[in-house]
Design a protein around this motif. Sequence first.
Motif, PDB file in Angstrom:
ATOM      1  N   LEU A  52       0.469  -0.953  -0.117  1.00  0.00           N
ATOM      2  CA  LEU A  52      -0.279   0.336  -0.081  1.00  0.00           C
ATOM      3  C   LEU A  52       0.606   1.543   0.331  1.00  0.00           C
ATOM      4  O   LEU A  52       0.281   2.662  -1.096  1.00  0.00           O
ATOM      5  N   SER A  53       1.714   1.282   0.680  1.00  0.00           N
ATOM      6  CA  SER A  53       2.838   2.245   0.802  1.00  0.00           C
ATOM      7  C   SER A  53       3.510   2.370  -1.136  1.00  0.00           C
ATOM      8  O   SER A  53       3.517   3.811  -1.083  1.00  0.00           O
ATOM      9  N   ARG A  54       3.232   1.743  -1.655  1.00  0.00           N
ATOM     10  CA  ARG A  54       4.028   2.322  -3.614  1.00  0.00           C
ATOM     11  C   ARG A  54       2.440   1.975  -4.169  1.00  0.00           C
ATOM     12  O   ARG A  54       2.786   2.132  -5.411  1.00  0.00           O
ATOM     13  N   PHE A  55       1.386   2.201  -3.262  1.00  0.00           N
ATOM     14  CA  PHE A  55       0.334   2.130  -4.342  1.00  0.00           C
ATOM     15  C   PHE A  55       0.445   3.130  -4.750  1.00  0.00           C
ATOM     16  O   PHE A  55       0.189   4.559  -4.050  1.00  0.00           O
ATOM     17  N   ARG A  56      -0.074   3.630  -6.546  1.00  0.00           N
ATOM     18  CA  ARG A  56      -0.152   4.107  -6.864  1.00  0.00           C
ATOM     19  C   ARG A  56      -1.365   5.242  -7.284  1.00  0.00           C
ATOM     20  O   ARG A  56      -2.049   6.558  -7.320  1.00  0.00           O
ATOM     21  N   GLY A  57      -2.807   4.824  -6.625  1.00  0.00           N
ATOM     22  CA  GLY A  57      -3.795   5.316  -6.171  1.00  0.00           C
ATOM     23  C   GLY A  57      -4.446   5.329  -5.015  1.00  0.00           C
ATOM     24  O   GLY A  57      -2.833   5.763  -4.166  1.00  0.00           O
ATOM     25  N   ALA A  58      -5.641   5.958  -4.371  1.00  0.00           N
ATOM     26  CA  ALA A  58      -6.675   6.118  -3.451  1.00  0.00           C
ATOM     27  C   ALA A  58      -6.504   4.846  -2.673  1.00  0.00           C
ATOM     28  O   ALA A  58      -6.915   4.084  -3.477  1.00  0.00           O
ATOM     29  N   PHE A  59      -6.619   5.186  -1.570  1.00  0.00           N
ATOM     30  CA  PHE A  59      -7.564   3.974  -0.570  1.00  0.00           C
ATOM     31  C   PHE A  59      -8.263   4.921   0.665  1.00  0.00           C
ATOM     32  O   PHE A  59      -7.724   5.662   0.979  1.00  0.00           O
ATOM     33  N   ILE A  60      -9.089   4.357   0.335  1.00  0.00           N
ATOM     34  CA  ILE A  60     -10.186   4.389   1.801  1.00  0.00           C
ATOM     35  C   ILE A  60      -9.962   3.004   2.547  1.00  0.00           C
ATOM     36  O   ILE A  60     -10.104   2.067   2.796  1.00  0.00           O
ATOM     37  N   ALA A  61      -9.234   2.946   3.967  1.00  0.00           N
ATOM     38  CA  ALA A  61      -9.189   1.957   4.982  1.00  0.00           C
ATOM     39  C   ALA A  61     -10.161   1.844   6.438  1.00  0.00           C
ATOM     40  O   ALA A  61      -9.897   3.347   6.717  1.00  0.00           O
ATOM     41  N   ILE A  62     -10.473   0.982   6.897  1.00  0.00           N
ATOM     42  CA  ILE A  62     -11.913   1.068   7.785  1.00  0.00           C
ATOM     43  C   ILE A  62     -11.212   0.164   8.881  1.00  0.00           C
ATOM     44  O   ILE A  62     -10.195  -1.709   8.441  1.00  0.00           O
ATOM     45  N   SER A  63     -10.019   0.167   9.908  1.00  0.00           N
ATOM     46  CA  SER A  63      -9.503  -0.780  10.713  1.00  0.00           C
ATOM     47  C   SER A  63      -9.273  -0.330  11.968  1.00  0.00           C
ATOM     48  O   SER A  63      -8.858   0.731  12.545  1.00  0.00           O
ATOM     49  N   HIS A  64      -9.192  -1.423  12.918  1.00  0.00           N
ATOM     50  CA  HIS A  64      -9.237  -1.059  14.342  1.00  0.00           C
ATOM     51  C   HIS A  64      -7.408  -1.367  14.752  1.00  0.00           C
ATOM     52  O   HIS A  64      -7.146  -0.883  15.825  1.00  0.00           O
ATOM     53  N   ASP A  65      -6.697  -1.562  13.586  1.00  0.00           N
ATOM     54  CA  ASP A  65      -5.451  -1.894  13.509  1.00  0.00           C
ATOM     55  C   ASP A  65      -4.443   0.423  13.515  1.00  0.00           C
ATOM     56  O   ASP A  65      -4.466  -0.093  12.403  1.00  0.00           O
ATOM     57  N   ARG A  66      -4.402   0.873  15.263  1.00  0.00           N
ATOM     58  CA  ARG A  66      -3.899   1.294  15.036  1.00  0.00           C
ATOM     59  C   ARG A  66      -2.456   1.954  14.301  1.00  0.00           C
ATOM     60  O   ARG A  66      -2.233   2.989  13.756  1.00  0.00           O
TER      61      ARG A  66
END
Length: 593
Positions: free
Chosen positions: A161-175
């Motif tokens: 994900l750090s190299r992903f060139r698009g956009a992302f939205i994340a729901i996560s409990h992992d702080r």
Amino acid sequence: MAAPILAFENLGIIQGSGWLFRGLDIHIQPRDRLALIGRNGAGKTTLLKLIAGAVDADEGRRTIQPGTRVVLLEQEPDLRQRATLLDYVLHGDDAPLPYEADAIADQLGIDLSREAASASGGERRRAAIVRALAMDPDVLLLDEPTNHLDIAAIDWLEDWLSRFRGAFIAISHDRTFLTRLTKQTLWLDRGAIRRAEIGFGGFEAWTEQVYADEARNAERLDAKLKLEEHWLLRGVTGRRKRNQGRLTKLHEMRATRAAMMGPPGTANLSIGTDDARTKMVIDVKAVSKSFGDRPIIKDLTLRVMRGDRIGIVGANGAGKTTLLKLLTGELAPDSGHIRLAKTLDRIVIDQQRSLMAPEKTVREVLADGGDWIEVQGIKKHIIGYLKEFLFEPGLVDAQVGTLSGGERSRLLLAREFARPSNLLVLDEPTNDLDLETLDLLQEVIGDYDGTVLIVSHDRDFLDRTVTITLGLDGSGTVDVVAGGYEDWEKRRRLKVSGGKRPNPRKVEPTAPPAPKVKLSYKDQRDYDLLPKRIEEIEAAIKRDEALLADPTLYARDFAKFERLTKAIETAREEKDAAEMRWLELAEQVEALT
């Protein structure tokens, strides 16, 4: 600012008899890294499905740039009609190309030929990730992507994900996941949405400011928040501050345990004082365990003391469950010796949440259909106890099957923590919990008098709760580290580098620090006296709760029942205020040392 590739105007959706949310405006830029935050039940998953076009809005307009590919990684992928994991990955008109799926599957270490029906939660999650990433999305929507993943898989996903060139939205409990990756935050709160151009690392400071502004506005208008909002907001903000105070105590406990341990990876068994013997809960000496030719645990020596919080970490298959069973006496070692205290009374909370019958009501689960529950030997009214676990009073007669996954987990925690025990075993306790419930769980564990064993992949949660980390690398070696996940990770990095510590970075000269100012007389007096006052308030609450536990009181002397109820509520408010005041002063004292 570039035009958004996807946007909603005046978005609204009806759920049940009313609006889940209404009037939301959302825009997504080509390289956004968004954390989507909100309480369980706020509508986060529903919002992701709306953005993905998987469900239709009841009002509002969705616009998307032509050719934009939006992919949703669902929390629970539907594999019911698929024979194998590969069939699931390659199904549908929008399926990824087989060679792209194979490449990602190899990196994630998942065998896609596995039968879907018998696949574990971790294998299903990996298959869903393979499908989502191989579809080459422009906008990637991630619903709890780290659930059921081990540390190695989480590291791999973070790197991708750090190299992903698009956009992302994340729901996560992992702080830790959110802090490392996100640069913007969407906060879904009480039917409205707020956006801040800060990553999750700044989320708590931002929300504290929002709550403070709301409180000032309420006072300015001579108004009060609704009762349920008042206790919720006060509880959330207060809990965060109390947990920050607990971290100081946790670091002291870690330092104490480090002093009791010998060289790295071993336990110092020379502490043979009578006090140490009486506090010993689990004594492990030179224990080994193998399955066939494969060593799982090799020559482990460890002393678990009363009050220890033990975190167990490692990749899937490294032996975490085996180690847990050895420590609790469910499994015998091949060699060595394990001695458990005779007085151990354990509670086991597993990741399957298997004890929650969907047809039962919350009242039936907690209090066998009554109004009172015995909590660690003290009777409490079910409504008050539910509030402690972030439930609104109106849910007391709701069926378990109607609750969200996070609410069911919270209910299980409420029931199990009420039982008397001195050993708490938690197997992946953070799955399905929202961030506020994680704060609550951290608080409950911090206040627990007994010993805690935790198997978890949630790095931030371990850093906030455990005193000792047992790290498994899959070879049979168990690293015994005084501290949390980050301390174990530092040990791992040091081992990989051959024991060489990296050269310190050059530090630019800084301005001399400002002189430290002592506490005022009043502040120092409050700092010294408040702990005793808090103990007095707690004793008064316990005394009144004991009187209120009389089942005949309500009918026999209603006025006294009301008086005691009000007194307990007032005392709890005074205790909260005293704790907050002391924690603020403790932070000042820490800054002066």
